[in-house]
Scaffold this motif. Structure first.
Motif, PDB file in Angstrom:
ATOM      1  N   UNK A  86      -2.952   5.138   3.416  1.00  0.00           N
ATOM      2  CA  UNK A  86      -3.306   3.980   2.585  1.00  0.00           C
ATOM      3  C   UNK A  86      -2.284   3.773   1.475  1.00  0.00           C
ATOM      4  N   UNK A  87      -1.786   4.870   0.905  1.00  0.00           N
ATOM      5  CA  UNK A  87      -0.796   4.771  -0.178  1.00  0.00           C
ATOM      6  C   UNK A  87       0.485   4.097   0.309  1.00  0.00           C
ATOM      7  N   UNK A  88       0.878   4.349   1.545  1.00  0.00           N
ATOM      8  CA  UNK A  88       2.079   3.712   2.089  1.00  0.00           C
ATOM      9  C   UNK A  88       1.880   2.202   2.196  1.00  0.00           C
ATOM     10  N   UNK A  89       0.708   1.798   2.673  1.00  0.00           N
ATOM     11  CA  UNK A  89       0.427   0.367   2.787  1.00  0.00           C
ATOM     12  C   UNK A  89       0.357  -0.273   1.406  1.00  0.00           C
ATOM     13  N   UNK A  90      -0.299   0.387   0.453  1.00  0.00           N
ATOM     14  CA  UNK A  90      -0.401  -0.151  -0.908  1.00  0.00           C
ATOM     15  C   UNK A  90       0.987  -0.339  -1.517  1.00  0.00           C
ATOM     16  N   UNK A  91       1.836   0.654  -1.361  1.00  0.00           N
ATOM     17  CA  UNK A  91       3.196   0.574  -1.907  1.00  0.00           C
ATOM     18  C   UNK A  91       3.964  -0.585  -1.263  1.00  0.00           C
ATOM     19  N   UNK A  92       3.858  -0.723   0.030  1.00  0.00           N
ATOM     20  CA  UNK A  92       4.578  -1.794   0.734  1.00  0.00           C
ATOM     21  C   UNK A  92       4.066  -3.179   0.375  1.00  0.00           C
ATOM     22  N   UNK A  93       2.771  -3.268   0.086  1.00  0.00           N
ATOM     23  CA  UNK A  93       2.185  -4.555  -0.292  1.00  0.00           C
ATOM     24  C   UNK A  93       2.301  -4.822  -1.788  1.00  0.00           C
ATOM     25  N   UNK A  95       0.369  -3.405  -4.149  1.00  0.00           N
ATOM     26  CA  UNK A  95      -0.980  -3.517  -4.692  1.00  0.00           C
ATOM     27  C   UNK A  95      -1.515  -2.139  -5.058  1.00  0.00           C
ATOM     28  N   UNK A  96      -2.595  -2.138  -5.802  1.00  0.00           N
ATOM     29  CA  UNK A  96      -3.283  -0.915  -6.181  1.00  0.00           C
ATOM     30  C   UNK A  96      -3.923  -0.301  -4.929  1.00  0.00           C
ATOM     31  N   UNK A  97      -3.862   1.020  -4.777  1.00  0.00           N
ATOM     32  CA  UNK A  97      -4.475   1.661  -3.604  1.00  0.00           C
ATOM     33  C   UNK A  97      -5.954   1.317  -3.412  1.00  0.00           C
TER      34      UNK A  97
END
Length: 145
Positions: A86-93, A95-97
């Protein structure tokens, strides 16, 4: 679906054994089964487990997720394929995790724009195919009898 000793109907899923439900009759059991399936699959996502593919109905009743839930499972599967957390997706988007927790929550009303952004940063795309439903393929997850 199986009638049990308490004059209720029990519902189980061969592909998702954690999902089970009951109802006073078949209609109520099927309505409750959809909620049980969503809850169990949310648990799979929380536990970072693979989502099982549904087996053929073979004449059994079936229930499935909402379209939104299916789209979210697509994002989750794409994340698993890329070995993303989830952290990878949040970083790429950007946004906050916590937003990713809501994005992947099958019961949360995320927007299509959020799902499209997630799909884009993962390097995937949706392909939607609308077909005439037959009795055997109304929904994806099948109920064991």
């Amino acid at each position: 679906m199986t009638p049990d000793d308490n004059d209720t109907v029990m519902v189980t899923f061969p592909d998702v054994p954690e999902a089970a439900s009951f109802g006073a009759d078949e209609d109520e059991a099927l309505a409750n089964a959809a909620d049980a399936l969503e809850t169990a699959l949310n648990g799979y996502i929380t536990d970072r487990r693979d989502i099982p593919e549904p087996s053929p109905a073979d004449g059994r009743p079936s229930v499935g997720l909402s379209l939104l839930g299916e789209l979210k499972l697509g994002i989750y599967r794409a994340m698993r394929d890329r070995d993303w957390k989830k952290a990878d997706l949040a970083r790429s988007m950007g946004v906050n995790p916590r937003q990713i927790d809501r994005l992947l929550d099958l019961g949360h009303a995320s927007t299509v724009a959020q799902l499209e952004q997630a799909t884009r940063v993962i390097g995937s795309r949706y392909v939607i195919d609308i077909r005439k439903a037959t009795e055997g393929d109304k929904h994806r997850y099948r109920i064991a009898i």
